[in-house]
Design an enzyme around this catalytic site. Sequence first.
Site, mmCIF file in Angstrom:
data_model
loop_
_atom_site.group_PDB
_atom_site.id
_atom_site.type_symbol
_atom_site.label_atom_id
_atom_site.label_comp_id
_atom_site.label_asym_id
_atom_site.label_seq_id
_atom_site.Cartn_x
_atom_site.Cartn_y
_atom_site.Cartn_z
ATOM 1 N N GLN A 162 -4.684 -1.737 9.704
ATOM 2 C CA GLN A 162 -4.591 -3.054 9.064
ATOM 3 C C GLN A 162 -5.152 -4.153 9.970
ATOM 4 O O GLN A 162 -4.821 -4.215 11.157
ATOM 5 C CB GLN A 162 -3.120 -3.342 8.686
ATOM 6 N N LYS B 12 0.838 -1.204 0.000
ATOM 7 C CA LYS B 12 0.000 0.000 0.000
ATOM 8 C C LYS B 12 0.874 1.256 0.000
ATOM 9 O O LYS B 12 0.601 2.214 -0.729
ATOM 10 C CB LYS B 12 -0.944 -0.013 1.218
ATOM 11 N N ASP C 281 -10.994 2.768 4.168
ATOM 12 C CA ASP C 281 -11.171 1.320 4.072
ATOM 13 C C ASP C 281 -12.646 0.996 3.824
ATOM 14 O O ASP C 281 -12.977 -0.060 3.270
ATOM 15 C CB ASP C 281 -10.764 0.699 5.416
HETATM 16 N N1 GUN Z 1 -6.878 -7.110 6.092
HETATM 17 C C1 GUN Z 1 -7.240 -7.836 5.001
HETATM 18 N N2 GUN Z 1 -7.956 -7.074 4.156
HETATM 19 C C2 GUN Z 1 -8.065 -5.847 4.723
HETATM 20 C C3 GUN Z 1 -8.687 -4.635 4.314
HETATM 21 O O1 GUN Z 1 -9.310 -4.510 3.262
HETATM 22 N N3 GUN Z 1 -8.553 -3.602 5.176
HETATM 23 C C4 GUN Z 1 -7.885 -3.698 6.352
HETATM 24 N N4 GUN Z 1 -7.806 -2.625 7.128
HETATM 25 N N5 GUN Z 1 -7.293 -4.805 6.748
HETATM 26 C C5 GUN Z 1 -7.388 -5.881 5.936
#
Ligand code: GUN
Length: 283
Positions: free
Chosen positions: A97, A53, A120
């Site tokens: 995350q 990211k 998100d």
């Molecule tokens: N862990 C796995 N997929 C995601 C996501 O789309 N957002 C977040 N914050 N954590 C994740």
Amino acid sequence: MTAELIDGKKIAARIKEDLKKEAEELKAKGIHPVLAAVLVGEDPASKKYIASKEKTCEAIGINSIGYKLPKSASQKEIIELVDTLNADSRVNGILVQLPLPKGLNEKEIMSRISPDKDVDGIGPHALGRLVLDDPGFIPCTPHGVMKMIEAYNITPYGKHAVIVGRSVIVGKPLALLLLRKNATVTMCHSKTSNLKEECLRADILCVAVGKAEMITGDMVKEGAVVIDIGVNVTSDGKLVGDVDFDTAKERAAYITPVPGGAGPMTIAMLMYNTVLAAKMRCS
Ligand code: GUN
């Protein structure tokens, strides 16, 4: 039949090119999109996601600020960090995350993110707006799936979509997005008694359960669209999806690969939401 590959990487690249231009335009107006990414602990998959990211932010021209907290971080410490980021006017988007280390209350932390920074799209405000069909941040993975389908001119209208997996991040919001496009949606999960029969009825089969290659070719209807949202590492270190690609591709009309399908699209849609958050701030 051998399925046509849905190239998530290529579609994501196009979206990111457009976002780069948008970010440049914003910067010309003095607005710098900023994403704050919070990683708690040392989960290897989470570390990889965050690194990816951050790299994509850099390529687009979004300023990413990483916050790395130890596994021992308390609920209070994380809440305080989220509060600080909520109050920081330079930060447009906040990402925590998941999964968080055991013992932490994920729901409370995700709910704490300010709705106008929830890029998100998985906090209660964003999900409520999704249910209401109101505009807002759409959760990144399901949004990416819809964009992939759209890019190949696949119309969910009147089709039977079957989703395997009922997570808050993927399965449930994806059902709402497919409903919005007038598909008839069936949700399957670990307690579904006749999974194979349900899958065989799918014109569009979306799988997000986190079980390596559990959907085999004999569970795929001839000519179906198969969207694999799983990411699993096998004992010999290979990255595979929730669908057994080799057998499913012989029955499907379209199929997403793993890697190179839903994964790059998720990141592209996170970038999309972050640029959207920056635009919303100046409108
Ligand atoms: N862990 C796995 N997929 C995601 C996501 O789309 N957002 C977040 N914050 N954590 C994740």
